[in-house]
Scaffold this active site. Structure first.
Site, PDB file in Angstrom:
ATOM      1  N   ASP A  39      32.938 -35.405   1.840  1.00 41.44           N
ATOM      2  CA  ASP A  39      33.614 -34.702   2.875  1.00 41.44           C
ATOM      3  C   ASP A  39      33.262 -34.432   4.272  1.00 41.44           C
ATOM      4  OD1 ASP A  39      32.539 -31.848   2.736  1.00 41.44           O
ATOM      5  OD2 ASP A  39      31.380 -31.500   1.988  1.00 41.44           O
TER       6      ASP A  39
HETATM    7  C1  NOJ Z   1      32.836 -28.660   3.694  1.00 38.46           C
HETATM    8  C2  NOJ Z   1      32.182 -28.260   2.856  1.00 38.46           C
HETATM    9  O1  NOJ Z   1      30.967 -29.043   2.573  1.00 38.46           O
HETATM   10  C3  NOJ Z   1      33.416 -28.631   1.435  1.00 38.46           C
HETATM   11  O2  NOJ Z   1      33.282 -28.023   0.837  1.00 38.46           O
HETATM   12  C4  NOJ Z   1      34.847 -28.149   2.290  1.00 38.46           C
HETATM   13  O3  NOJ Z   1      35.834 -28.556   1.326  1.00 38.46           O
HETATM   14  C5  NOJ Z   1      35.138 -29.460   3.792  1.00 38.46           C
HETATM   15  N1  NOJ Z   1      34.329 -29.167   4.628  1.00 38.46           N
HETATM   16  C6  NOJ Z   1      36.248 -28.742   4.370  1.00 38.46           C
HETATM   17  O4  NOJ Z   1      35.828 -27.543   5.058  1.00 38.46           O
END
Ligand code: NOJ
Length: 762
Positions: free
Chosen positions: A292
């Site tokens: 993430d």
């Molecule tokens: C953080 C989020 O937890 C995740 O689900 C997302 O895909 C990423 N940021 C990118 O935006």
């Protein structure tokens, strides 16, 4: 002197194709066999890896945000320090960046573009929790296929979706992004979304790589607090949180995103047990894992890794192949780690191979650019908007309808007051995780009702109050902005709404939570209607005019204080681009709501976490009085949802009362539309194991079928019951087992289904 890139590539390919050992066989994932294509991709990937410097390898594993408010990525792309970008959706910019990668970087390896296409790109479908409420996986597959078409036409290759985290605590804001509390419904929706986004195989034209997330257990956040450490037993992991991922991988998902938090004290991004043993070893996942955003570096803040190099080493060793980062990538440390002997180059190569294979399977080496002329046509495809409307219509859940307050008759009321902060808000009709929608074509509820009643009634639209977060999320740069009103403006707004209510013959209230109060970093300590909405509600109800309520929210809210005072409540989630049309059609009876709750609806925040599939206690007869100050039962059960018509579901019958080893039995029931309107019912099958080697949940959904029936029409429904359906993972045996003994089976239209039959398992 450097050789020209093309020559270098060709030489290395020729040399390596002849000398490579037999390629690794693609794992059987249960979908269309990709063995041949995968083999060729692996051969080509290894040929490239043989030419790569350590820095170029680290580059392929590094992903950065390409957004205007962060430092530009162009130089890093041109020098091969980035292999993937996220958050670009403009085809011209995508081509510009791709050109840099192809023409300026030494090996000319194409970039992989990722984006959060969670419920649409330009055409926005209902939020995933709403889509789950449709109990219609085939429709959800179509919706995600349309979302994929828009993404791919824009130059996006990969979506960070579906979010398949099981969520049982509505305080957790991210409940909105998933399919709710149930492993079976969650698995059906996970597989459907992967099929929709990705198609039958990676590289299908007009589709993108699907990236189920967040592996694993993110939804079990204690107190519903986003990012908090999670502790889960092995049995919960295997029986509750894992099944949607298993289903997504069986459907062929090409990517997995690791979770932010630690699970049982290991950051998920650095858990070899999770990423290597469980995900790849047991589940047979053969794609690549991305962290993430900043997940690799976070290990330092989590007091797990000492520094960036340590964080990079731990993530890569554990099987996290690519790093998504907002700032400089920790994976830039990988070359030094190899040089210092702290990281085997084979581990680096293994990750690079997985990423290159994804690029090869997507055909990026042959077709790196997007046709800028095509995007506009695909993004404006009216069929997508029609599909968004149908999906929204099928996601609506009629929570209550005393005295058949709904549907309203068009034109019966000459003056309709449409009141509430969400009634005419484009952003809140679309919901969270929406970045480049076409706002002009978004139909708010105000627009939908005004269009429906054109020439028949006047519609006075009044927001009444403004919804604002008390505490900023820090993610504001990604979303729409709201300017707070002054005290005078607030007062005037409130008074205008009350005046409109007084003058109306019919009031439609649209309340709930703003999209900024939902999703990431939007956990809530209270589930009551936020802001001044309850005061507005009181003032509107005090006029004595007839009122119906539409709720927009990404989770169940505490509406206990109002359900007795308003006869009809329609849950519309965040319904998307054509949400207003869908809601208006349901309010005025053009369509009949048939969605069901994918989550248990609590009476108050004190009851959460709450879900229907809990285990029995030693006092099962007291299960309804667990609290001394409030009932223990939910306000609305999982699977609940009313209709403008009525249905009868006949008692279930089994073709055999005993399930023999290796065999199956068939349960049959009949559902009849006993009312006077056409409508949909979702027939649900729940099971319970009476005794065995573990205590199993009091009820578990195992199958469902949504059927559309004309008045008086009747349909036979059968469900196949076999060992796989009745098995579970047992912590003593450390494997999935089937217990002998007695099983309860219920069919009905919610988790409170009462029609019952017993089954014996030999
Ligand atoms: C953080 C989020 O937890 C995740 O689900 C997302 O895909 C990423 N940021 C990118 O935006």
């Amino acid at each position: 002197m450097m050789m020209p890139r093309a020559l270098l590539s060709a030489l290395a390919l020729a040399a390596i194709c002849c000398t490579l050992p037999a390629p690794v066989a693609a794992k059987e994932t249960g979908h269309v066999s990709q063995t041949k294509a995968a083999d060729a991709a692996h051969v080509r990937a290894r040929a490239l890896i043989a030419q790569m410097t350590l820095a170029e390898k680290a580059g392929q594993l590094s992903q950065a945000f390409a957004v205007p408010f962060l430092p530009p990525v162009d130089d890093a792309v041109a020098s091969g320090r980035l292999g993937s970008l996220l958050f670009v959706s403009d085809p011209a910019r995508i081509n510009q960046l791709q050109k840099l990668a192809l023409e300026k970087s030494r090996l000319g390896i194409p970039l992989l573009f990722g984006f959060d296409v969670v419920h649409g790109l330009r055409t926005i479908f209902p939020v995933p929790l709403g889509m789950a409420a449709s109990f219609d996986p085939a429709l959800v597959e179509q919706a995600q296929a349309a979302a994929a078409a828009e993404a791919r036409a824009s130059g996006i290759h990969w979506s960070f979706a579906p979010m398949v985290d099981i969520a049982r605590d509505p305080r957790w804001g991210r409940m909105v992004e998933g399919s709710g509390e149930d492993p079976h419904l969650g698995s059906e929706m996970a597989a459907a979304q992967v099929r929709g986004l990705q198609g039958p195989a990676i590289g299908t034209a007009g589709r993108v790589i699907a990236g189920p997330k967040h592996f694993l257990g993110y939804g079990a956040a204690p107190g519903g607090r986003d990012y908090e450490p999670v502790s889960l037993s092995d049995a919960e992991i295997r029986n509750v949180y894992l099944p949607p991922f298993t289903a997504a991988i069986r459907a062929g998902a090409g990517n997995i995103m690791s979770a932010y938090m630690d699970i049982n004290q290991q950051p998920a991004v650095a858990s070899k047990w999770l990423l290597d043993d469980l995900l790849r070893g047991e589940l047979g996942f053969d794609g690549f894992v991305v962290s993430d955003a900043n997940g690799v570096q976070n290990q330092i803040a989590q007091h797990f890794a000492v520094d960036e190099a340590d964080a990079a080493q731990r993530a890569l060793m554990a099987g996290n192949d690519m790093e998504m980062a907002l700032g400089p990538n920790a994976f830039a440390r990988l070359p030094a780690l190899v040089e210092q002997g702290k990281l085997p180059v084979a581990v680096l190569d293994r990750a690079v191979e997985r990423v290159l294979v994804a690029k090869l399977r997507m055909g990026l080496f042959e077709h790196p650019y997007v046709d800028e002329g095509v995007a506009a046509r695909v993004l404006a495809d009216p069929a997508h908007r029609d599909l968004a409307q149908r999906t929204a219509e099928r996601s609506l859940v009629l929570l209550q309808n005393r005295g058949n307050a709904l549907p309203l008759q068009p034109g019966a009321a000459k003056r309709v007051a449409l009141i509430g902060p969400l009634a005419d808000s484009v952003a809140d009709t679309l919901g969270p995780w929406v970045f480049v929608p076409n706002k002009a074509e978004t139909v708010t509820i105000a627009r939908g009702i005004s269009e429906r009643l054109a020439g028949m009634a006047t519609v006075d639209v009044q927001p009444g109050v403004q919804l604002l977060r008390a505490i900023p999320s820090g993610l504001e740069a990604f979303g729409p902005k709201t300017t707070p009103l002054t005290a005078e403006e607030r007062q005037a707004r409130f008074e205008a709404a009350v005046a409109a209510a007084r003058a109306a013959d019919q009031i439609v209230l649209v309340l709930g939570e703003a999209q900024s109060q939902s999703a990431e970093r939007a956990s809530a300590s209270d589930l009551k209607l936020p802001g001044d909405q309850l005061r507005l509600l009181d003032a509107v109800l005090a006029t004595g005019k007839p009122v119906v309520l539409v709720l927009l929210a990404g989770r169940p809210l505490d509406i206990s204080a109002l359900v007795d005072r308003i006869p009809a409540v329609l849950m519309a989630w965040y319904p998307g681009t054509r949400g207003g049309t869908a809601v208006a059609r349901a309010l005025f009876g053009d369509v009949n709501p048939g969605g069901k709750l994918p989550v248990t609806w609590p009476r108050s925040v004190g009851q959460v976490p709450i879900h229907y599939a809990r285990s029995l206690t030693h006092t099962p007869d007291r299960a309804d009085s667990l609290y001394h100050d409030a009932p223990s039962t939910p306000l609305f059960a999982f699977g609940h949802g009313l209709s403008y018509t009525s249905f009868r579901i006949d008692p279930p019958a089994l073709d055999r009362p005993v399930l023999a080893r290796g065999g199956h039995v068939t349960l049959t029931t009949r559902v009849t539309n006993t009312g006077s309107r056409a409508g949909d019912e979702v027939v649900q099958l729940y099971i319970h194991q009476r005794a065995g080697r573990a205590m199993r949940p009091a009820r578990e959904l195992k199958a469902f079928q949504r059927v559309s029936l004309a008045p008086g029409e009747s349909r036979e429904i059968s469900f196949r019951i076999d060992a796989a359906m009745l098995s579970y993972w047992n912590a003593n045996d450390r494997r999935t087992i089937l217990d002998h003994g007695q099983f309860d089976l219920w069919v009905g239209n919610s988790a409170e289904a009462a029609s019952h039959v017993m089954l014996a398992v030999e």
